[in-house]
Design an enzyme around this catalytic site. Structure first.
Site: not given
Length: 301
Positions: A149, A162, A166
């Site tokens: 991401s 997160y 990622k």
């Protein structure tokens, strides 16, 4: 492009994963559709979403089977691969797409919120990839497609868990590419821009935020699938260790960390000389503290 190949797609009950699974089947692959049917934060368990995608594939004349293992659980990767081998007899591509969110500002994030996201994204990607690797090595072929991401590659607010996961996936992909290249196994990443449950939690408290969300809504999950199919296919045999971004009709090759600028002092550096001469020389090349939305600031094409 995928005729005769078997693909595992995790988190394939909806959103990006669903479109990738459907597209893989449309191009001839037999697909194991993995999804636990959980909520956005990982709670709950419902086998219906994955089975619906399997039914769609079968109704279109393709072959598919559902799997409801949680990639976050120890041993899940081995069980997923075992099912693919039992049903289809081989495995050719892993698409590591499953993910959850537990957004919180870093200084307020709990251990549980950190662990939950890392286990699904990073541990899940590692576990399934490791389980597939011996089979890829033995047959002398295979492809990994991992979802990273721009939130991790560039940055975003309130997503330390997160973002770390990622960014970790990008590093893991590069290691897989290096370690398995001699066995004709490839590993690449996609950082997708698409409207799905994973981005539906973006706040819309200000007009600017609301406008950004409206732009993202234009970018459908189906836009990601063509690159995933390509990277899984033999047409991409020369593509390894790369990171791509898909943003509506645009595909970007993303940079990876490399030296930008250096400073040298024959007598070495002291803290004082770094402060007076070294850092001012480097400062013009500093990477700004930006979010993904600051870097990708133009309207999607």
């Amino acid at each position: 492009m995928m005729s005769g190949k078997v693909v595992v797609v995790t988190g394939a009950g909806g959103g990006i994963g669903r479109d990738i699974a459907l597209s893989m089947a449309r191009y001839g692959a037999r697909v194991l559709v993995n999804d636990i049917g959980a909520s956005l934060d990982g709670a709950g368990h419902d086998t219906a979403p994955g089975q619906r995608v399997v039914d769609e594939i079968r109704e279109a004349g393709g072959e598919a089977v559902a799997n409801a293992e949680s990639v976050a659980e120890k041993g899940a990767g081995e069980r997923i691969i075992a099912q693919a081998l039992d049903v289809f007899g081989r495995i050719d591509c892993i698409v590591n797409n499953a993910g959850i969110l537990r957004d919180r500002f870093f200084h307020k994030m709990s251990d549980e919120e950190w662990d939950a996201v890392l286990k699904v994204h990073l541990y899940g990607t590692f576990g399934l990839s490791r389980a597939a690797a011996p089979h890829f090595k033995e047959q002398g072929s295979g492809s990994f497609v991992h979802m990273t991401s721009t939130s991790g590659l560039i940055g975003n607010y309130a997503q330390a868990n997160y973002n770390a996961a990622k960014m970790g996936i990008a590093g893991l992909s590069k290691s897989i590419a290096l370690d398995l290249e001699k066995f004709n196994v490839r590993s690449n990443c996609i950082a997708p821009f698409a409207w799905s449950r994973m981005v539906s939690s973006i706040p819309t408290d200000t007009p600017e935020q609301a406008a950004r969300v409206e732009k993202i809504k234009q970018m459908t999950p189906a836009k990601i699938a063509p690159l995933a199919v390509y990277l899984a296919s033999d047409a991409a045999k020369e593509v390894n260790g790369q990171i791509f971004t898909v943003r509506n009709n645009e595909i970007f090759l993303m940079s990876q960390p490399r030296p930008i600028r250096s400073i040298h002092r024959s007598e070495g550096w002291s803290p004082e000389s770094i402060a007076m001469h070294g850092m001012p020389a480097l400062q013009g090349s500093f990477i700004p503290v930006e979010r993904s939305g600051d870097v990708f600031s133009w309207d999607p094409m």
